[in-house]
Motif scaffolding. Sequence first.
Motif, PDB file in Angstrom:
ATOM      1  N   TYR A  81       6.329  -8.005  65.785  1.00  0.00           N
ATOM      2  CA  TYR A  81       7.314  -9.100  65.781  1.00  0.00           C
ATOM      3  C   TYR A  81       6.783 -10.358  65.090  1.00  0.00           C
ATOM      4  CZ  TYR A  81       9.730  -6.219  69.219  1.00  0.00           C
ATOM      5  OH  TYR A  81      10.374  -5.181  69.850  1.00  0.00           O
ATOM      6  N   ARG A  82       5.576 -10.274  64.560  1.00  0.00           N
ATOM      7  CA  ARG A  82       4.946 -11.458  63.989  1.00  0.00           C
ATOM      8  C   ARG A  82       5.780 -12.074  62.861  1.00  0.00           C
ATOM      9  NH1 ARG A  82      -1.485 -11.651  62.633  1.00  0.00           N
ATOM     10  NH2 ARG A  82      -1.687 -13.914  62.555  1.00  0.00           N
ATOM     11  N   SER A  83       6.415 -11.229  62.047  1.00  0.00           N
ATOM     12  CA  SER A  83       7.192 -11.730  60.910  1.00  0.00           C
ATOM     13  C   SER A  83       8.654 -11.980  61.259  1.00  0.00           C
ATOM     14  CB  SER A  83       7.110 -10.732  59.747  1.00  0.00           C
ATOM     15  OG  SER A  83       7.666  -9.488  60.130  1.00  0.00           O
ATOM     16  N   ARG A  84       9.023 -11.716  62.510  1.00  0.00           N
ATOM     17  CA  ARG A  84      10.435 -11.815  62.887  1.00  0.00           C
ATOM     18  C   ARG A  84      10.714 -12.853  63.964  1.00  0.00           C
ATOM     19  NH1 ARG A  84      12.165  -5.805  64.202  1.00  0.00           N
ATOM     20  NH2 ARG A  84      14.267  -6.626  63.807  1.00  0.00           N
ATOM     21  N   LEU A  85       9.688 -13.221  64.722  1.00  0.00           N
ATOM     22  CA  LEU A  85       9.870 -14.197  65.799  1.00  0.00           C
ATOM     23  C   LEU A  85       8.847 -15.310  65.698  1.00  0.00           C
ATOM     24  CD1 LEU A  85      10.452 -11.923  68.941  1.00  0.00           C
ATOM     25  CD2 LEU A  85      12.161 -13.323  67.788  1.00  0.00           C
ATOM     26  N   LYS A 139      13.826 -16.966  66.566  1.00  0.00           N
ATOM     27  CA  LYS A 139      13.661 -16.177  65.348  1.00  0.00           C
ATOM     28  C   LYS A 139      13.083 -17.022  64.211  1.00  0.00           C
ATOM     29  CE  LYS A 139      17.218 -13.669  64.217  1.00  0.00           C
ATOM     30  NZ  LYS A 139      18.627 -13.320  63.944  1.00  0.00           N
ATOM     31  N   ARG A 140      12.312 -16.361  63.358  1.00  0.00           N
ATOM     32  CA  ARG A 140      11.818 -17.018  62.155  1.00  0.00           C
ATOM     33  C   ARG A 140      12.956 -17.199  61.166  1.00  0.00           C
ATOM     34  NH1 ARG A 140       6.540 -17.748  61.200  1.00  0.00           N
ATOM     35  NH2 ARG A 140       5.025 -16.677  62.524  1.00  0.00           N
ATOM     36  N   ALA A 141      12.989 -18.363  60.509  1.00  0.00           N
ATOM     37  CA  ALA A 141      14.016 -18.620  59.501  1.00  0.00           C
ATOM     38  C   ALA A 141      13.748 -17.778  58.261  1.00  0.00           C
ATOM     39  CB  ALA A 141      14.021 -20.102  59.138  1.00  0.00           C
ATOM     40  N   ARG A 142      14.831 -17.145  57.748  1.00  0.00           N
ATOM     41  CA  ARG A 142      14.701 -16.339  56.538  1.00  0.00           C
ATOM     42  C   ARG A 142      15.757 -16.780  55.533  1.00  0.00           C
ATOM     43  NH1 ARG A 142      13.975 -10.086  58.671  1.00  0.00           N
ATOM     44  NH2 ARG A 142      11.993 -10.367  59.744  1.00  0.00           N
ATOM     45  N   ALA A 171      18.262 -24.947  61.829  1.00  0.00           N
ATOM     46  CA  ALA A 171      18.623 -26.363  61.880  1.00  0.00           C
ATOM     47  C   ALA A 171      19.605 -26.647  63.002  1.00  0.00           C
ATOM     48  CB  ALA A 171      19.195 -26.809  60.538  1.00  0.00           C
ATOM     49  N   PHE A 172      20.489 -25.686  63.296  1.00  0.00           N
ATOM     50  CA  PHE A 172      21.499 -25.882  64.340  1.00  0.00           C
ATOM     51  C   PHE A 172      21.141 -25.128  65.627  1.00  0.00           C
ATOM     52  CE2 PHE A 172      23.842 -26.995  60.508  1.00  0.00           C
ATOM     53  CZ  PHE A 172      24.538 -28.121  60.915  1.00  0.00           C
ATOM     54  N   ASN A 173      19.867 -24.739  65.745  1.00  0.00           N
ATOM     55  CA  ASN A 173      19.380 -24.035  66.936  1.00  0.00           C
ATOM     56  C   ASN A 173      20.127 -22.736  67.199  1.00  0.00           C
ATOM     57  OD1 ASN A 173      17.359 -25.901  67.603  1.00  0.00           O
ATOM     58  ND2 ASN A 173      18.841 -27.215  68.630  1.00  0.00           N
ATOM     59  N   LEU A 174      20.667 -22.137  66.146  1.00  0.00           N
ATOM     60  CA  LEU A 174      21.357 -20.866  66.301  1.00  0.00           C
ATOM     61  C   LEU A 174      20.394 -19.693  66.205  1.00  0.00           C
ATOM     62  CD1 LEU A 174      24.499 -21.576  64.064  1.00  0.00           C
ATOM     63  CD2 LEU A 174      24.292 -21.782  66.546  1.00  0.00           C
ATOM     64  N   ASP A 175      19.121 -20.012  65.954  1.00  0.00           N
ATOM     65  CA  ASP A 175      18.117 -18.963  65.822  1.00  0.00           C
ATOM     66  C   ASP A 175      17.613 -18.489  67.180  1.00  0.00           C
ATOM     67  OD1 ASP A 175      17.045 -21.556  66.110  1.00  0.00           O
ATOM     68  OD2 ASP A 175      15.060 -20.813  65.543  1.00  0.00           O
ATOM     69  N   GLU A 176      18.069 -19.103  68.249  1.00  0.00           N
ATOM     70  CA  GLU A 176      17.608 -18.741  69.578  1.00  0.00           C
ATOM     71  C   GLU A 176      18.577 -17.752  70.226  1.00  0.00           C
ATOM     72  OE1 GLU A 176      17.282 -22.511  71.442  1.00  0.00           O
ATOM     73  OE2 GLU A 176      15.334 -22.977  70.525  1.00  0.00           O
ATOM     74  N   ARG A 177      18.045 -16.700  70.794  1.00  0.00           N
ATOM     75  CA  ARG A 177      18.833 -15.696  71.488  1.00  0.00           C
ATOM     76  C   ARG A 177      18.285 -15.536  72.896  1.00  0.00           C
ATOM     77  NH1 ARG A 177      20.995 -16.732  67.501  1.00  0.00           N
ATOM     78  NH2 ARG A 177      21.846 -15.396  65.856  1.00  0.00           N
ATOM     79  N   ASP A 219      14.817  -5.794  70.142  1.00  0.00           N
ATOM     80  CA  ASP A 219      15.216  -5.253  68.836  1.00  0.00           C
ATOM     81  C   ASP A 219      16.716  -5.400  68.600  1.00  0.00           C
ATOM     82  OD1 ASP A 219      12.634  -4.559  68.247  1.00  0.00           O
ATOM     83  OD2 ASP A 219      12.839  -2.448  68.802  1.00  0.00           O
ATOM     84  N   ARG A 220      17.511  -5.192  69.652  1.00  0.00           N
ATOM     85  CA  ARG A 220      18.976  -5.318  69.492  1.00  0.00           C
ATOM     86  C   ARG A 220      19.401  -6.745  69.206  1.00  0.00           C
ATOM     87  NH1 ARG A 220      19.402  -1.985  74.156  1.00  0.00           N
ATOM     88  NH2 ARG A 220      20.084  -3.791  75.379  1.00  0.00           N
ATOM     89  N   ASN A 221      18.598  -7.716  69.649  1.00  0.00           N
ATOM     90  CA  ASN A 221      18.992  -9.122  69.526  1.00  0.00           C
ATOM     91  C   ASN A 221      18.409  -9.850  68.330  1.00  0.00           C
ATOM     92  OD1 ASN A 221      20.570 -10.344  72.093  1.00  0.00           O
ATOM     93  ND2 ASN A 221      19.316  -8.606  72.743  1.00  0.00           N
ATOM     94  N   ILE A 222      17.546  -9.181  67.553  1.00  0.00           N
ATOM     95  CA  ILE A 222      16.994  -9.863  66.390  1.00  0.00           C
ATOM     96  C   ILE A 222      17.321  -9.141  65.092  1.00  0.00           C
ATOM     97  CG2 ILE A 222      15.109 -10.934  67.655  1.00  0.00           C
ATOM     98  CD1 ILE A 222      13.224  -8.814  66.586  1.00  0.00           C
ATOM     99  N   ARG A 223      18.265  -8.218  65.137  1.00  0.00           N
ATOM    100  CA  ARG A 223      18.671  -7.542  63.908  1.00  0.00           C
ATOM    101  C   ARG A 223      19.436  -8.502  63.016  1.00  0.00           C
ATOM    102  NH1 ARG A 223      20.675  -1.927  66.759  1.00  0.00           N
ATOM    103  NH2 ARG A 223      18.600  -1.000  67.004  1.00  0.00           N
TER     104      ARG A 223
END
Length: 258
Positions: free
Chosen positions: A183-187, A209-212, A221-227, A254-258
Amino acid sequence: MSMFKKLLASVGIGSAQVDARLEKDSLLPGDTVKGEVHITGGDVAQEIDEIYMYVVTHYEREANDTKVKEECTLVKHRLSERFTLQPRESKVLPFSFQLPYETPLTMGRQPVYLRTGLDIKNAIDPGDSDFIEVRPHPLMSKVLDAISHLGFQLFKVDCEYNRYLGRKYPFVQEFEFRPTGKYRSRLEELEVIFFLRDGELEVLLELDKRARGFLGALEEAFNLDERYIRIRLTDSDQNRSVANIASVLENMIDRNIR
């Protein structure tokens, strides 16, 4: 001489002394706190209005862009009614009360301590403080081990003011993990909050989540990266292996960071 001794006792010189002695100073949330309070009279007789015991901790709150520490009383236990303590008299009083399930774990620099005192009218109240080690409940340990099994490293533990997630108290204890495995490159990080009750543990996991690319940066920026993920465990889950719980958490992440 008697009046002079009373004057000295009123400012704490030659006054009564109190010492709380815990049966165990390493406990789990929800355990019973047991022990004895030893009281020794001073140079003069004193009226003791009550003996009180508090379990106290701290949490951080942001005020004017600065973090300040605030004290929180988790429980107050009254040990006795009013009585007169004679000069040099010794008393031993047993005590027993439950440590709240919401008591934070003493991991990192988080303190939890028992504060004991005598309430004496027109005098400085003598007191005693004893630190308590609060260990993870077995269900918490299973979850922490499972998260470690997935390649996350515990980075920080602290108690933060949170009026939305705080329940009985105005704070939650946050466990912040950094990914080192797949998860190093994804979170960016994984934050965990425990809500323990009798026979049940609710776990809230927050995925940062990491910004891509452009859309990822916009989400961040809008904190939508948090699940958020919720999981509930009961006492029967103590028999499950760490690998089994890790597998469940892995599937949910895995289901929440696709």
